[in-house]
Design a protein around this motif. Structure first.
Motif, PDB file in Angstrom:
ATOM      1  N   GLY A 117       0.786  -1.229   0.000  1.00  0.00           N
ATOM      2  CA  GLY A 117       0.000   0.000   0.000  1.00  0.00           C
ATOM      3  C   GLY A 117       0.814   1.272   0.000  1.00  0.00           C
ATOM      4  N   ARG A 118       2.118   1.154   0.170  1.00  0.00           N
ATOM      5  CA  ARG A 118       2.970   2.352   0.151  1.00  0.00           C
ATOM      6  C   ARG A 118       3.615   2.486  -1.222  1.00  0.00           C
ATOM      7  NH1 ARG A 118       6.566   3.992   5.116  1.00  0.00           N
ATOM      8  NH2 ARG A 118       7.706   4.735   3.323  1.00  0.00           N
ATOM      9  N   ILE A 119       3.705   3.713  -1.660  1.00  0.00           N
ATOM     10  CA  ILE A 119       4.383   3.959  -2.926  1.00  0.00           C
ATOM     11  C   ILE A 119       5.872   4.055  -2.642  1.00  0.00           C
ATOM     12  CG2 ILE A 119       4.701   5.612  -4.799  1.00  0.00           C
ATOM     13  CD1 ILE A 119       1.767   6.333  -4.498  1.00  0.00           C
ATOM     14  N   GLY A 120       6.641   3.295  -3.385  1.00  0.00           N
ATOM     15  CA  GLY A 120       8.077   3.266  -3.185  1.00  0.00           C
ATOM     16  C   GLY A 120       8.838   3.763  -4.404  1.00  0.00           C
ATOM     17  N   ARG A 121      10.133   3.612  -4.319  1.00  0.00           N
ATOM     18  CA  ARG A 121      11.034   4.093  -5.364  1.00  0.00           C
ATOM     19  C   ARG A 121      10.658   3.563  -6.753  1.00  0.00           C
ATOM     20  NH1 ARG A 121      17.561   2.996  -5.665  1.00  0.00           N
ATOM     21  NH2 ARG A 121      17.834   3.886  -7.738  1.00  0.00           N
ATOM     22  N   PHE A 122      10.436   2.271  -6.858  1.00  0.00           N
ATOM     23  CA  PHE A 122      10.204   1.684  -8.175  1.00  0.00           C
ATOM     24  C   PHE A 122       8.861   2.100  -8.769  1.00  0.00           C
ATOM     25  CE2 PHE A 122      13.250  -1.234  -6.097  1.00  0.00           C
ATOM     26  CZ  PHE A 122      14.347  -0.896  -6.870  1.00  0.00           C
ATOM     27  N   GLN A 123       7.861   2.264  -7.933  1.00  0.00           N
ATOM     28  CA  GLN A 123       6.579   2.753  -8.430  1.00  0.00           C
ATOM     29  C   GLN A 123       6.722   4.190  -8.934  1.00  0.00           C
ATOM     30  OE1 GLN A 123       6.933   1.233  -5.458  1.00  0.00           O
ATOM     31  NE2 GLN A 123       5.558  -0.523  -5.487  1.00  0.00           N
ATOM     32  N   LEU A 124       7.475   5.012  -8.197  1.00  0.00           N
ATOM     33  CA  LEU A 124       7.690   6.396  -8.626  1.00  0.00           C
ATOM     34  C   LEU A 124       8.505   6.454  -9.915  1.00  0.00           C
ATOM     35  CD1 LEU A 124       8.326   7.930  -5.114  1.00  0.00           C
ATOM     36  CD2 LEU A 124       6.419   8.495  -6.657  1.00  0.00           C
ATOM     37  N   GLU A 125       9.535   5.630 -10.010  1.00  0.00           N
ATOM     38  CA  GLU A 125      10.333   5.600 -11.236  1.00  0.00           C
ATOM     39  C   GLU A 125       9.492   5.144 -12.424  1.00  0.00           C
ATOM     40  OE1 GLU A 125      13.716   3.225 -10.122  1.00  0.00           O
ATOM     41  OE2 GLU A 125      14.757   4.945  -9.250  1.00  0.00           O
ATOM     42  N   ALA A 126       8.617   4.179 -12.205  1.00  0.00           N
ATOM     43  CA  ALA A 126       7.727   3.722 -13.277  1.00  0.00           C
ATOM     44  C   ALA A 126       6.760   4.831 -13.689  1.00  0.00           C
ATOM     45  CB  ALA A 126       6.956   2.478 -12.837  1.00  0.00           C
ATOM     46  N   ALA A 127       6.242   5.554 -12.723  1.00  0.00           N
ATOM     47  CA  ALA A 127       5.327   6.662 -13.036  1.00  0.00           C
ATOM     48  C   ALA A 127       6.050   7.756 -13.817  1.00  0.00           C
ATOM     49  CB  ALA A 127       4.723   7.224 -11.750  1.00  0.00           C
ATOM     50  N   ILE A 128       7.299   8.018 -13.463  1.00  0.00           N
ATOM     51  CA  ILE A 128       8.105   9.014 -14.190  1.00  0.00           C
ATOM     52  C   ILE A 128       8.307   8.566 -15.635  1.00  0.00           C
ATOM     53  CG2 ILE A 128      10.446   9.970 -14.374  1.00  0.00           C
ATOM     54  CD1 ILE A 128      10.383  10.028 -11.212  1.00  0.00           C
ATOM     55  N   GLN A 129       8.665   7.311 -15.816  1.00  0.00           N
ATOM     56  CA  GLN A 129       8.847   6.799 -17.177  1.00  0.00           C
ATOM     57  C   GLN A 129       7.534   6.846 -17.955  1.00  0.00           C
ATOM     58  OE1 GLN A 129      11.760   6.262 -18.669  1.00  0.00           O
ATOM     59  NE2 GLN A 129      12.528   7.033 -16.727  1.00  0.00           N
ATOM     60  N   SER A 130       6.446   6.566 -17.305  1.00  0.00           N
ATOM     61  CA  SER A 130       5.140   6.621 -17.956  1.00  0.00           C
ATOM     62  C   SER A 130       4.828   8.042 -18.414  1.00  0.00           C
ATOM     63  CB  SER A 130       4.060   6.123 -16.997  1.00  0.00           C
ATOM     64  OG  SER A 130       2.791   6.217 -17.583  1.00  0.00           O
ATOM     65  N   ALA A 131       5.156   9.022 -17.574  1.00  0.00           N
ATOM     66  CA  ALA A 131       4.925  10.428 -17.957  1.00  0.00           C
ATOM     67  C   ALA A 131       5.766  10.802 -19.173  1.00  0.00           C
ATOM     68  CB  ALA A 131       5.233  11.349 -16.781  1.00  0.00           C
ATOM     69  N   HIS A 132       6.994  10.326 -19.212  1.00  0.00           N
ATOM     70  CA  HIS A 132       7.844  10.594 -20.376  1.00  0.00           C
ATOM     71  C   HIS A 132       7.306   9.886 -21.621  1.00  0.00           C
ATOM     72  CE1 HIS A 132      10.968  13.016 -18.594  1.00  0.00           C
ATOM     73  NE2 HIS A 132      11.129  12.140 -17.619  1.00  0.00           N
ATOM     74  N   CYS A 133       6.839   8.661 -21.468  1.00  0.00           N
ATOM     75  CA  CYS A 133       6.290   7.907 -22.601  1.00  0.00           C
ATOM     76  C   CYS A 133       5.007   8.549 -23.124  1.00  0.00           C
ATOM     77  CB  CYS A 133       6.026   6.462 -22.205  1.00  0.00           C
ATOM     78  SG  CYS A 133       7.536   5.501 -21.960  1.00  0.00           S
ATOM     79  N   ALA A 134       4.214   9.129 -22.243  1.00  0.00           N
ATOM     80  CA  ALA A 134       2.963   9.771 -22.652  1.00  0.00           C
ATOM     81  C   ALA A 134       3.222  10.936 -23.600  1.00  0.00           C
ATOM     82  CB  ALA A 134       2.188  10.245 -21.421  1.00  0.00           C
ATOM     83  N   ARG A 135       4.392  11.531 -23.518  1.00  0.00           N
ATOM     84  CA  ARG A 135       4.747  12.637 -24.404  1.00  0.00           C
ATOM     85  C   ARG A 135       4.699  12.182 -25.867  1.00  0.00           C
ATOM     86  NH1 ARG A 135      10.124  14.161 -22.874  1.00  0.00           N
ATOM     87  NH2 ARG A 135      10.794  12.485 -24.221  1.00  0.00           N
ATOM     88  N   ARG A 136       5.011  10.935 -26.092  1.00  0.00           N
ATOM     89  CA  ARG A 136       5.024  10.416 -27.479  1.00  0.00           C
ATOM     90  C   ARG A 136       3.644  10.491 -28.116  1.00  0.00           C
ATOM     91  NH1 ARG A 136       8.257   8.149 -31.346  1.00  0.00           N
ATOM     92  NH2 ARG A 136       7.336   6.404 -32.422  1.00  0.00           N
ATOM     93  N   THR A 137       2.604  10.221 -27.353  1.00  0.00           N
ATOM     94  CA  THR A 137       1.253  10.257 -27.914  1.00  0.00           C
ATOM     95  C   THR A 137       0.596  11.629 -27.775  1.00  0.00           C
ATOM     96  OG1 THR A 137       0.351   9.382 -25.852  1.00  0.00           O
ATOM     97  CG2 THR A 137       0.815   7.795 -27.612  1.00  0.00           C
TER      98      THR A 137
END
Length: 131
Positions: A3-23
């Motif tokens: 239930g806690r957001i950790g480093r890897f979840q945050l890194e994945a969310a960051i990568q997702s935000a960068h990937c969203a730029r493509r669309t």
């Protein structure tokens, strides 16, 4: 912990935000700013801190990003290529082209990847000349 957001979840969310730029064609700098702030709280790595400085430079202006870079340990950043590339980018955006050129030169000297080197060299050569 569940239930806690950790480093890897945050890194994945960051990568997702960068990937969203493509669309979308745009970068959600506000979301990235929040995500990097949280990441630095959870895992204050040098990479996360440098990346946060760049994002803050995009949201709050290049001088704000440079101020965050200046807070980092000088010894740790002395040979850390991403810190020099970030500094060069922010100095260039701030209009300090002479210091940006010096930072690009340092970043280039620390770069071993041919594609990254070519990108930095291109950015260096396209920066406006000082009067």
């Amino acid at each position: 912990e569940l239930g806690r957001i950790g480093r890897f979840q945050l890194e994945a969310a960051i990568q997702s935000a960068h990937c969203a730029r493509r669309t979308s064609g745009t970068t959600d700098w506000s979301a990235l700013r929040s995500l990097y702030a949280a990441l630095v709280e959870v895992a204050p790595t040098l990479g996360a801190q440098v990346s946060r400085a760049v994002v803050v430079g995009e949201t709050d202006g290049p001088h704000a990003g440079l101020a965050l870079l200046d807070e980092l340990d000088e010894e740790a950043t002395a040979r850390y290529q991403p810190a020099w590339a970030a500094r060069a980018h922010l100095l260039d955006r701030a209009g300090d082209h002479a210091r940006a050129a010096e930072a690009f030169d340092k970043a280039i000297s620390l770069t071993t990847d041919p594609a990254a080197r070519a990108h930095l060299e291109s950015r260096r050569s396209s920066a406006p000349e000082e009067p």
